[in-house]
Design a protein around this motif. Sequence first.
Motif, short mmCIF file in Angstrom:
data_model
loop_
_atom_site.label_atom_id
_atom_site.label_comp_id
_atom_site.label_asym_id
_atom_site.label_seq_id
_atom_site.Cartn_x
_atom_site.Cartn_y
_atom_site.Cartn_z
N HIS A 29 0.84 -1.20 0.00
CA HIS A 29 0.00 0.00 0.00
C HIS A 29 0.87 1.24 0.00
N ASN A 47 -13.59 3.88 16.74
CA ASN A 47 -13.43 2.80 17.72
C ASN A 47 -13.64 3.28 19.15
N GLU A 111 -5.49 1.49 9.01
CA GLU A 111 -6.77 0.99 8.52
C GLU A 111 -7.75 0.58 9.62
N ASN A 112 -7.23 0.24 10.83
CA ASN A 112 -8.15 -0.26 11.85
C ASN A 112 -7.86 0.24 13.27
N CYS A 114 -5.38 -0.37 15.20
CA CYS A 114 -4.68 -1.32 16.08
C CYS A 114 -3.33 -0.77 16.53
N THR A 146 -1.63 -0.95 6.68
CA THR A 146 -2.55 -2.08 6.95
C THR A 146 -1.87 -3.15 7.81
N MET A 147 -2.61 -4.21 8.09
CA MET A 147 -2.10 -5.31 8.90
C MET A 147 -0.95 -6.04 8.19
N HIS A 148 -0.90 -5.99 6.87
CA HIS A 148 0.21 -6.66 6.18
C HIS A 148 1.54 -6.05 6.60
N PHE A 164 -2.55 -6.53 19.80
CA PHE A 164 -3.03 -5.34 19.11
C PHE A 164 -4.25 -4.85 19.88
N ALA A 166 -7.20 -1.87 19.84
CA ALA A 166 -7.76 -0.90 18.88
C ALA A 166 -8.73 0.09 19.53
#
Lengths: 193, 455
Positions: A29, A47, A111-112, A114, A146-148, A164, A166
Amino acid sequence: MSSRASILEKIRNNKPELVELPDLSIFTHNVTTENLIDTFIEVSTTNASTVVNLVNTETSLELFLAKFIAENFGEHSKVYNTLNGNDIPEIDFKTTHVDVFVALPKIAVAENGCMWITNEQLPQRISAFGSENTLFIVDHKNIVPTMHQAYSKVKENIGEYGVFIAGPSKTADIEQSLVIGAQGAVSNTIILI
Amino acid sequence: MSIHAQKAKDFIANEERTNWHDGALWHVRNKRDISASGVPEWEALRNTASQIKDNVLSNLDTYLIQFEAAAKANGVHIHWAANGNEHNAIIGDIIDKHNARKIVKSKSMLTEECGLNHFLEDNGIEIIDTDLGERIIQMRNEPPSHIVLPAIHIKKEEVGELFHAQLGTEKGNADPTYLTKAARTHLQNKFFEADIAITGVNFAIAETGGVVICTNEGNADMGCHAAPVHIHCMGMEKILPKLEHLGVFTRLLARSATGQPSTIYTSHYHKPESSKEMHIVIVDNGRSEQLAKEDFRNSLKCIRCGACMNTCPIYRRSGGHSYHATIPGPIGAILQPNRDLKAYSDLPFASTLCGSCSDVCPVKINIHEQLYKWRQEIYKNNELPKSKVTSLKIATKVFKSPSTYDFLGKFARASMKALPRFMMYNKFNDWGKHRELPQPPKQSFKEWYKNKNNE
């Protein structure tokens, strides 16, 4: 035959022909830093975290933190602060009320929302869960898309235990009504530096 | 009437509740759609996840051996259980060894499958489910009705009454925030009293020997970190080869389950905390047999997100308990017949085969195709009810003979017009219950086509 041996034998007899693993390199990304910060703030707010953005300010973190904790969790609040290393006297969380847990996660995910902490920041693993509130200092340079990308960094030091986080703990188990503060922390603050 | 149909009938007797249940789950499905559409590479993620699981299933023995070696090197105790009884016995032994009396457990469909709670309660051990939804249904002596939202079938007023009776909350107070706080206080005590904590496992990593557990409530971590011993129970198909594969699955799981971009806690357990003990129980319980069945082995890819339930028009309107199985909904209907074809022969028929389940599945299990294939297995094994066999035989004859088909079509159209209401809307015609039959068309498609060509 032991269960271990019989299970493994059954799998050997029953498994299909070998299928190769897929390539993960497609999940790269390319994003700008500004993008990452904005997305991270937006998702973390969704969140239910409170986000304070100190990026591009001259504010001293130490002073800000002391003031923020006093104002939000009380003048005499009990703080479990892991910012200056993990040489912290052991606390019995069963009998001691800890107001706020403070840590600096090594990775944050845009993205999240975390944030990655390991046993290095958790001299007692329960501290991040048994404290009433959590507060994370996030260095904006540690934000990945991202998580990747997060897991390629996690790989460098998986630790004995890593998590993680969040946001604050939450549940919607009663009629799908969202309630913040389930069995873990009841609030989460993120200070971006 | 099949068990599913009977239980569904009981569930829909309360129309208001059925409509609420239907709407609440559709809302979750909708949140999943919004979340998934926010990830441009969503379909690539699903394909990749499915391929990773293909690889895992084709190399499972090697990965399990690798996982075991890595975990043992980390000081973790590994146990193997061929079935549910052995799983329970292993946990019983650990409990005996530690003279444990009080156990806390976070959500685990596997321990439900093995009947762990009953086993422990029969042996005088206190076991407390610590996920709020699971705790609610445990207090009600019920099984979960959904794998992610275990108490979705219960209204807040019922929870209010339950907590008033068992936790001493105010009578008549059904405010979710108030009730959740009461449960928090109740559970905090249980965490610190517990001798052993048990959890399920979302993912296990062959390369590192660790297990990953995802929760929103933080209950798995509270349990494990407060108790001196923690046990993680995993179905053997939970293995992923490497840490990097978690990147794919963590992106899919919560988005598919509830529409969240991630669960609040994603915890990676590799070693016990100093002076503590960590165990992992690897369970087969029919999975190796499922692996042998080419048509059905893909069901082992399931990551238990529940998306197929939220989208299923039958599940939403019949409730999880109507499936009389540990795992309900479309995925349950293809997993359960593998365990006991006779007992669960009704489940593959609790579907319209619309395929929505397969469309939302994050690991691309062909659920609706497997449902169709199970129907054929059930027929071959003589587990279809006689009434269905007879009507299918008649249908076969009709469809084989065009003239009989034409005649019966005409007859049906004419009789639908001519018959008095009571002849069509009665207890013998399920299609006339709670609905109006459509107006019969003037002509069949064949007639229309013939006329059209003659014009």
